[in-house]
Design a protein around this motif. Structure first.
Motif, short mmCIF file in Angstrom:
data_model
loop_
_atom_site.label_atom_id
_atom_site.label_comp_id
_atom_site.label_asym_id
_atom_site.label_seq_id
_atom_site.Cartn_x
_atom_site.Cartn_y
_atom_site.Cartn_z
N GLY A 110 0.86 -1.24 -0.06
CA GLY A 110 -0.01 0.26 0.10
C GLY A 110 1.02 1.16 0.13
O GLY A 110 2.28 1.19 0.09
N TYR A 111 0.20 2.45 0.02
CA TYR A 111 1.09 3.68 -0.07
C TYR A 111 0.42 4.63 0.68
O TYR A 111 -0.89 4.75 0.92
CB TYR A 111 0.96 4.19 -1.64
CG TYR A 111 1.82 3.60 -2.73
CD1 TYR A 111 3.27 3.90 -2.61
CD2 TYR A 111 1.14 2.57 -3.47
CE1 TYR A 111 3.92 2.94 -3.56
CE2 TYR A 111 1.89 2.05 -4.38
CZ TYR A 111 3.42 2.01 -4.25
OH TYR A 111 3.93 1.58 -5.50
N LYS A 171 -0.36 -5.65 5.77
CA LYS A 171 -0.73 -6.57 7.23
C LYS A 171 -0.42 -5.81 8.24
O LYS A 171 -1.11 -5.82 9.34
CB LYS A 171 -0.13 -7.77 6.96
CG LYS A 171 -0.75 -8.73 5.93
CD LYS A 171 -0.29 -9.98 5.89
CE LYS A 171 -0.80 -10.95 4.65
NZ LYS A 171 -0.47 -12.22 4.56
N CYS A 172 0.90 -5.22 8.39
CA CYS A 172 1.38 -4.56 9.72
C CYS A 172 1.39 -3.20 9.68
O CYS A 172 1.96 -2.57 10.74
CB CYS A 172 2.52 -5.29 10.29
SG CYS A 172 4.05 -5.14 8.93
N GLY A 173 1.60 -2.62 8.35
CA GLY A 173 1.42 -1.10 8.43
C GLY A 173 3.05 -0.54 8.16
O GLY A 173 3.44 0.40 8.30
N ALA A 174 4.13 -1.43 8.37
CA ALA A 174 5.49 -0.99 8.49
C ALA A 174 5.91 -0.40 7.06
O ALA A 174 5.45 -0.91 5.95
CB ALA A 174 6.42 -2.13 8.86
N LYS A 175 6.88 0.34 7.17
CA LYS A 175 7.28 0.77 5.81
C LYS A 175 8.32 -0.10 5.23
O LYS A 175 8.95 -0.86 5.95
CB LYS A 175 8.04 2.26 6.23
CG LYS A 175 7.44 3.52 6.93
CD LYS A 175 8.30 4.49 7.09
CE LYS A 175 7.58 5.73 7.84
NZ LYS A 175 8.38 6.65 8.29
N ILE A 176 8.16 -0.21 3.82
CA ILE A 176 9.02 -1.09 3.34
C ILE A 176 10.07 0.10 2.47
O ILE A 176 9.54 0.76 1.60
CB ILE A 176 8.23 -1.74 2.12
CG1 ILE A 176 7.17 -2.71 2.91
CG2 ILE A 176 9.02 -2.60 1.28
CD1 ILE A 176 6.17 -3.32 2.28
N GLU A 216 3.90 10.93 2.84
CA GLU A 216 4.59 11.51 4.04
C GLU A 216 5.58 12.64 3.55
O GLU A 216 6.46 12.18 2.86
CB GLU A 216 5.33 10.24 4.69
CG GLU A 216 5.95 10.99 5.91
CD GLU A 216 6.77 9.74 6.86
OE1 GLU A 216 7.82 9.41 6.83
OE2 GLU A 216 5.93 8.81 7.22
N ASN A 217 5.29 13.80 4.04
CA ASN A 217 6.15 15.06 3.51
C ASN A 217 6.14 15.07 1.95
O ASN A 217 7.10 15.16 1.55
CB ASN A 217 7.51 14.91 4.06
CG ASN A 217 7.64 14.88 5.51
OD1 ASN A 217 6.77 15.58 6.15
ND2 ASN A 217 8.59 14.54 6.14
N ASP A 218 4.76 14.89 1.33
CA ASP A 218 4.81 15.03 0.04
C ASP A 218 5.39 14.05 -0.80
O ASP A 218 5.77 14.25 -2.03
CB ASP A 218 4.97 16.47 -0.56
CG ASP A 218 4.22 17.77 0.06
OD1 ASP A 218 2.77 17.17 0.27
OD2 ASP A 218 4.69 18.67 0.20
N LYS A 219 5.63 12.68 -0.28
CA LYS A 219 6.34 11.84 -0.91
C LYS A 219 5.51 10.33 -0.67
O LYS A 219 4.88 10.31 0.46
CB LYS A 219 7.54 11.49 -0.50
CG LYS A 219 8.73 12.59 -0.71
CD LYS A 219 10.27 12.36 -0.25
CE LYS A 219 11.11 13.10 -0.69
NZ LYS A 219 12.43 12.99 -0.29
N LYS A 220 5.55 9.61 -1.68
CA LYS A 220 4.61 8.31 -1.33
C LYS A 220 5.54 7.28 -0.98
O LYS A 220 6.77 7.13 -1.39
CB LYS A 220 4.22 7.76 -2.85
CG LYS A 220 2.88 8.37 -3.42
CD LYS A 220 2.72 7.88 -4.55
CE LYS A 220 2.05 6.63 -4.90
NZ LYS A 220 1.58 6.35 -6.34
N ILE A 221 5.07 6.73 0.24
CA ILE A 221 5.85 5.68 1.02
C ILE A 221 5.18 4.34 0.72
O ILE A 221 4.08 4.38 0.90
CB ILE A 221 6.06 5.96 2.56
CG1 ILE A 221 6.63 7.55 2.70
CG2 ILE A 221 6.85 4.96 3.19
CD1 ILE A 221 7.89 7.65 2.46
#
Length: 102
Positions: A82-83, A96-101, A86-91
């Motif tokens: 998912g995306y 499943k867990c919401g952690a950043k990749i 954050e600060n005008d950037k897609k992360i």
């Protein structure tokens, strides 16, 4: 494509179902990727220069990107991506867990 070079992915279907590996190359126009240690084929190679040996080598071939899911580094499960903004950037984030990749 949601899959990037260097991601760890898990194969969902086919002969290599269940295998995991690192993405070596992506081909967005064909929607295919090459994964290390997955979809190995034998290739017959002729010697091109004097003194060079020919033979049969193993080569990783491309597989459709829809047959793999990214493995989350935090929870260790194969997940969709998912995306979030954050600060005008897609992360990219694990669904499943919401952690950043990365």
């Amino acid at each position: 494509m949601r899959i990037k070079k260097g991601d760890n992915v898990s194969v969902l279907s086919g002969n290599d179902k269940g295998k995991t590996g690192e993405v070596l190359e992506i081909h967005p126009k064909e929607n295919k990727i090459i994964v290390k240690g997955v979809n190995i084929r034998k290739k017959h190679v002729k010697p091109r220069k004097a003194g060079e040996e020919g033979g049969i080598i193993s080569v990783e071939c491309a597989i459709p990107a829809s047959k793999v899911n990214v493995v989350c580094p935090k929870c260790g499960k194969a997940t969709k991506i998912g995306y979030t903004m954050e600060n005008d950037k897609k992360i990219r984030v694990c669904k499943k867990c919401g952690a950043k990749i990365k």
